[in-house]
Design an enzyme around this catalytic site. Structure first.
Site, mmCIF file in Angstrom:
data_model
loop_
_atom_site.group_PDB
_atom_site.id
_atom_site.type_symbol
_atom_site.label_atom_id
_atom_site.label_comp_id
_atom_site.label_asym_id
_atom_site.label_seq_id
_atom_site.Cartn_x
_atom_site.Cartn_y
_atom_site.Cartn_z
ATOM 1 N N HIS A 101 8.391 1.061 5.882
ATOM 2 C CA HIS A 101 7.214 0.185 5.980
ATOM 3 C C HIS A 101 6.381 0.332 4.720
ATOM 4 O O HIS A 101 6.316 1.394 4.113
ATOM 5 C CB HIS A 101 6.378 0.485 7.226
ATOM 6 C CG HIS A 101 6.045 1.935 7.402
ATOM 7 N ND1 HIS A 101 6.952 2.839 7.906
ATOM 8 C CD2 HIS A 101 4.925 2.638 7.122
ATOM 9 C CE1 HIS A 101 6.402 4.031 7.942
ATOM 10 N NE2 HIS A 101 5.173 3.948 7.461
ATOM 11 N N HIS A 103 2.611 -0.017 3.376
ATOM 12 C CA HIS A 103 1.203 -0.138 3.758
ATOM 13 C C HIS A 103 0.533 -1.119 2.799
ATOM 14 O O HIS A 103 0.664 -0.992 1.573
ATOM 15 C CB HIS A 103 0.490 1.216 3.617
ATOM 16 C CG HIS A 103 0.932 2.258 4.590
ATOM 17 N ND1 HIS A 103 0.261 2.519 5.753
ATOM 18 C CD2 HIS A 103 1.982 3.118 4.569
ATOM 19 C CE1 HIS A 103 0.870 3.504 6.400
ATOM 20 N NE2 HIS A 103 1.915 3.886 5.704
HETATM 21 P P1 5GP Z 1 3.489 6.524 7.626
HETATM 22 O O1 5GP Z 1 2.618 7.752 7.750
HETATM 23 O O2 5GP Z 1 4.822 6.721 8.319
HETATM 24 O O3 5GP Z 1 3.603 6.006 6.238
HETATM 25 O O4 5GP Z 1 2.695 5.405 8.395
HETATM 26 C C1 5GP Z 1 2.811 5.135 9.749
HETATM 27 C C2 5GP Z 1 1.668 4.217 10.096
HETATM 28 O O5 5GP Z 1 1.999 3.544 11.288
HETATM 29 C C3 5GP Z 1 0.334 4.930 10.347
HETATM 30 O O6 5GP Z 1 -0.647 4.374 9.469
HETATM 31 C C4 5GP Z 1 0.031 4.657 11.808
HETATM 32 O O7 5GP Z 1 -1.340 4.425 12.030
HETATM 33 C C5 5GP Z 1 0.858 3.416 12.084
HETATM 34 N N1 5GP Z 1 1.373 3.303 13.444
HETATM 35 C C6 5GP Z 1 2.059 4.250 14.133
HETATM 36 N N2 5GP Z 1 2.444 3.764 15.323
HETATM 37 C C7 5GP Z 1 1.996 2.477 15.379
HETATM 38 C C8 5GP Z 1 2.104 1.445 16.372
HETATM 39 O O8 5GP Z 1 2.676 1.614 17.447
HETATM 40 N N3 5GP Z 1 1.545 0.248 16.076
HETATM 41 C C9 5GP Z 1 0.903 0.017 14.879
HETATM 42 N N4 5GP Z 1 0.396 -1.196 14.682
HETATM 43 N N5 5GP Z 1 0.785 0.964 13.932
HETATM 44 C C10 5GP Z 1 1.322 2.180 14.183
#
Ligand code: 5GP
Ligand code: ZN
Length: 136
Positions: A101, A103
Site C-alpha cells: 500500500h 500512503h
Molecule cells: P503500514 O504501517 O503497514 O504502512 O500502514 C498500515 C496502515 O493501514 C495504517 O496507517 C493503519 O492505520 C491502516 N489500517 C490498518 N487496518 C485498516 C483497516 O482495516 N482499514 C483502513 N481503512 N485502514 C487500516
C-alpha cells in the site's frame, strides 16, 4: 491473485466496506482509519502483493501515476499545502499490513505532524564505503 487471510485484499475487492475515494480495475484508494492528517489515504492494488519487492513493474508504475492523480485532486479539494507519499516495506520499516500500500498524506501548515527521521552525520569515507557496498 487474492490472499484469503488478507484484510486489504478484502477491502480492495469490496468484500469489506471502506471509505473509498477512488477505484479502477487495478486499484482502490481508501481513507486510512488512523490518519496522520485529514485525507490520509491508502492506495491498494486489487491483487495481493506483500510489498514493493513482490509488486510487478507495471503495477508499481501505475501506482505512482494513479497516486499522482489522486493527490492532485485531494490537494485542491482539501486545500492541502503539501503532500507526502510514504511506502513501508518490512516490519523494521514500519509495515504493519503485508499487502502493498502507498500512503497518500495531504499536509497542512497547522497539522502538527512529523514524518521523517533523525539525520545521521556520516563522514565522506563512510558515505564512500556505503556507495561502494551498493554499487561495486
Ligand atoms: P503500514 O504501517 O503497514 O504502512 O500502514 C498500515 C496502515 O493501514 C495504517 O496507517 C493503519 O492505520 C491502516 N489500517 C490498518 N487496518 C485498516 C483497516 O482495516 N482499514 C483502513 N481503512 N485502514 C487500516
Ligand atoms: Zn492482500
Amino acid at each position: 491473485m487474492k490472499d484469503d487471510n488478507c484484510i486489504f485484499c478484502k477491502i480492495a475487492n469490496g468484500e469489506i466496506p471502506s471509505k473509498t475515494i477512488y477505484e479502477d480495475d487495478m486499484f482502490r484508494a481508501i481513507l486510512d482509519l488512523g490518519p496522520a492528517a485529514k485525507g490520509h489515504a491508502l492506495l491498494l492494488p486489487k491483487d495481493h502483493y506483500a510489498d514493493l519487492f513482490a509488486l510487478p513493474d507495471e503495477t508499481a508504475a501505475a501506482a505512482i501515476v494513479t497516486a499522482k492523480k489522486i493527490a492532485a485532486g485531494m490537494k485542491e479539494k482539501l486545500g492541502a499545502d503539501g503532500f507526502n507519499l510514504v511506502q513501508n516495506n518490512g516490519e523494521v520499516a514500519g509495515q504493519t499490513v503485508f499487502h502493498f500500500h502507498l500512503h497518500m498524506i495531504p499536509r497542512y501548515q497547522t497539522d502538527g505532524q512529523k514524518i521523517g527521521w533523525v539525520p545521521g552525520k556520516p563522514s565522506q569515507e563512510e558515505l564512500e564505503e556505503t556507495r561502494a557496498q551498493i554499487c561495486d
